[in-house]
Design a protein around this motif. Structure first.
Motif, PDB file in Angstrom:
ATOM      1  N   ILE A 109      39.128  41.324  51.932  1.00 33.58           N
ATOM      2  CA  ILE A 109      37.763  40.901  51.604  1.00 33.58           C
ATOM      3  C   ILE A 109      37.683  39.381  51.785  1.00 33.58           C
ATOM      4  O   ILE A 109      38.580  38.655  51.389  1.00 33.58           O
ATOM      5  N   GLU A 110      36.618  38.924  52.418  1.00 30.10           N
ATOM      6  CA  GLU A 110      36.470  37.504  52.738  1.00 30.10           C
ATOM      7  C   GLU A 110      36.100  36.666  51.527  1.00 30.10           C
ATOM      8  O   GLU A 110      36.418  35.485  51.464  1.00 30.10           O
ATOM      9  N   CYS A 111      35.398  37.265  50.572  1.00 27.44           N
ATOM     10  CA  CYS A 111      35.016  36.567  49.345  1.00 27.44           C
ATOM     11  C   CYS A 111      34.901  37.599  48.237  1.00 27.44           C
ATOM     12  O   CYS A 111      34.966  38.796  48.491  1.00 27.44           O
ATOM     13  N   GLY A 112      34.727  37.119  46.991  1.00 30.20           N
ATOM     14  CA  GLY A 112      34.499  38.064  45.910  1.00 30.20           C
ATOM     15  C   GLY A 112      35.440  37.956  44.731  1.00 30.20           C
ATOM     16  O   GLY A 112      35.298  38.683  43.759  1.00 30.20           O
ATOM     17  N   VAL A 113      36.422  37.032  44.794  1.00 25.47           N
ATOM     18  CA  VAL A 113      37.337  36.885  43.665  1.00 25.47           C
ATOM     19  C   VAL A 113      36.778  35.827  42.711  1.00 25.47           C
ATOM     20  O   VAL A 113      36.584  34.678  43.102  1.00 25.47           O
ATOM     21  N   ILE A 114      36.500  36.255  41.462  1.00 19.95           N
ATOM     22  CA  ILE A 114      35.938  35.340  40.472  1.00 19.95           C
ATOM     23  C   ILE A 114      36.621  35.521  39.115  1.00 19.95           C
ATOM     24  O   ILE A 114      37.216  36.556  38.846  1.00 19.95           O
ATOM     25  N   ALA A 115      36.501  34.492  38.289  1.00 18.60           N
ATOM     26  CA  ALA A 115      36.759  34.618  36.853  1.00 18.60           C
ATOM     27  C   ALA A 115      35.361  34.735  36.261  1.00 18.60           C
ATOM     28  O   ALA A 115      34.540  33.823  36.404  1.00 18.60           O
ATOM     29  N   ALA A 116      35.056  35.874  35.662  1.00 23.63           N
ATOM     30  CA  ALA A 116      33.692  36.127  35.200  1.00 23.63           C
ATOM     31  C   ALA A 116      33.295  35.171  34.077  1.00 23.63           C
ATOM     32  O   ALA A 116      34.047  34.974  33.118  1.00 23.63           O
ATOM     33  N   LYS A 117      32.131  34.580  34.223  1.00 32.88           N
ATOM     34  CA  LYS A 117      31.578  33.708  33.190  1.00 32.88           C
ATOM     35  C   LYS A 117      31.287  34.565  31.967  1.00 32.88           C
ATOM     36  O   LYS A 117      30.741  35.658  32.079  1.00 32.88           O
ATOM     37  N   ARG A 118      31.672  34.066  30.789  1.00 35.21           N
ATOM     38  CA  ARG A 118      31.392  34.838  29.576  1.00 35.21           C
ATOM     39  C   ARG A 118      29.893  35.036  29.448  1.00 35.21           C
ATOM     40  O   ARG A 118      29.101  34.136  29.744  1.00 35.21           O
ATOM     41  N   HIS A 119      29.519  36.243  29.022  1.00 35.58           N
ATOM     42  CA  HIS A 119      28.106  36.603  29.029  1.00 35.58           C
ATOM     43  C   HIS A 119      27.788  37.640  27.964  1.00 35.58           C
ATOM     44  O   HIS A 119      28.682  38.315  27.454  1.00 35.58           O
ATOM     45  N   ALA A 166      26.024  43.742  24.299  1.00 33.84           N
ATOM     46  CA  ALA A 166      27.472  43.527  24.239  1.00 33.84           C
ATOM     47  C   ALA A 166      27.803  42.204  24.914  1.00 33.84           C
ATOM     48  O   ALA A 166      27.208  41.850  25.933  1.00 33.84           O
ATOM     49  N   MET A 167      28.766  41.478  24.333  1.00 33.61           N
ATOM     50  CA  MET A 167      29.289  40.255  24.949  1.00 33.61           C
ATOM     51  C   MET A 167      30.599  40.603  25.626  1.00 33.61           C
ATOM     52  O   MET A 167      31.412  41.360  25.084  1.00 33.61           O
ATOM     53  N   HIS A 168      30.817  40.044  26.807  1.00 29.91           N
ATOM     54  CA  HIS A 168      32.064  40.266  27.541  1.00 29.91           C
ATOM     55  C   HIS A 168      32.798  38.951  27.749  1.00 29.91           C
ATOM     56  O   HIS A 168      32.216  37.980  28.224  1.00 29.91           O
ATOM     57  N   ILE A 169      34.075  38.962  27.368  1.00 32.03           N
ATOM     58  CA  ILE A 169      34.980  37.835  27.599  1.00 32.03           C
ATOM     59  C   ILE A 169      36.214  38.377  28.298  1.00 32.03           C
ATOM     60  O   ILE A 169      36.483  39.585  28.270  1.00 32.03           O
ATOM     61  N   ASP A 170      36.983  37.490  28.946  1.00 30.70           N
ATOM     62  CA  ASP A 170      38.183  37.967  29.627  1.00 30.70           C
ATOM     63  C   ASP A 170      39.396  37.922  28.687  1.00 30.70           C
ATOM     64  O   ASP A 170      39.302  37.494  27.538  1.00 30.70           O
ATOM     65  N   THR A 171      40.522  38.377  29.181  1.00 32.79           N
ATOM     66  CA  THR A 171      41.725  38.480  28.339  1.00 32.79           C
ATOM     67  C   THR A 171      42.222  37.117  27.874  1.00 32.79           C
ATOM     68  O   THR A 171      42.715  37.003  26.747  1.00 32.79           O
TER      69      THR A 171
END
Length: 189
Positions: A109-119, A166-171
């Motif tokens: 994949i040419e793009c698409g890797v992110i660290a998701a912003k907390r939301h 719901a709030m989502h945060i990463d590990t």
């Protein structure tokens, strides 16, 4: 204002075309577990995400999307050797790519890797009740009983009729606050 806070582990979203390239013609996603957002689910299918430094096995989340996306923590990004920017889900223009490997093939994949912003996902009625608007930034206090109470800033509000609150945060964020499982957070607007 209380909101359920969930930890979102690293995962992959795929298009129908990518799914078939990785798992074979006619492949479909198999629902392993429904998620808190209506219609979203963790899949039985997993892929290997390959970066310049290493690789990691990750679950696919369904349903299929219109663009491939890999959501990782910044710790995962360092391990993989990918400079993943912090972005809202779906905002992938100009982001790095990677290789996805499945049992039947691989896709670069040419793009698409992110660290998701907390939301925070909110339906319109709940957002109105809280006095919050789409794209507004708030802070959320969590972990009062963990010995590692934390207030997360720059939490983006996302309002849509298809969302459940719901709030989502990463590990990384969850570990920093010593959170285990789903907890309540307090929105500080």
């Amino acid at each position: 204002m209380k909101v359920m806070v969930e930890t979102s582990a690293h995962h992959v979203h795929v298009t129908k075309e990518t799914l078939e390239a990785l798992f074979g013609k006619g492949a479909t996603l198999t629902n392993k577990k429904n998620l808190s957002q209506p219609g979203q689910f963790a899949c039985v299918e997993k892929v290997t995400v390959v970066g310049p430094k290493s690789e990691m096995k990750m679950s696919i989340l369904g349903p299929e999307r219109s663009a491939d996306q890999v959501e990782i923590s910044l710790t995962d990004a360092r391990k993989l050797g990918i400079a993943a920017p912090v972005r809202e889900s779906g905002d992938i223009a100009g982001t790095p790519g990677c290789k996805l490997v499945g049992p039947e093939g691989e896709v670069e994949i040419e793009c698409g890797v992110i660290a998701a912003k907390r939301h925070i996902h909110l339906d319109p009625k709940t957002a109105e009740g809280f006095g919050l608007k789409d794209k507004q930034l708030v802070s959320v206090k969590v972990g009062e009983n963990t010995g590692r109470a934390t207030t997360f800033g720059d939490v983006v509000i996302r309002v849509n009729a298809n969302y459940a609150p719901a709030m989502h945060i990463d590990t990384d964020e969850s570990n920093a606050a010593g959170l285990g499982g789903t907890v309540d957070g307090e929105i500080i607007a």
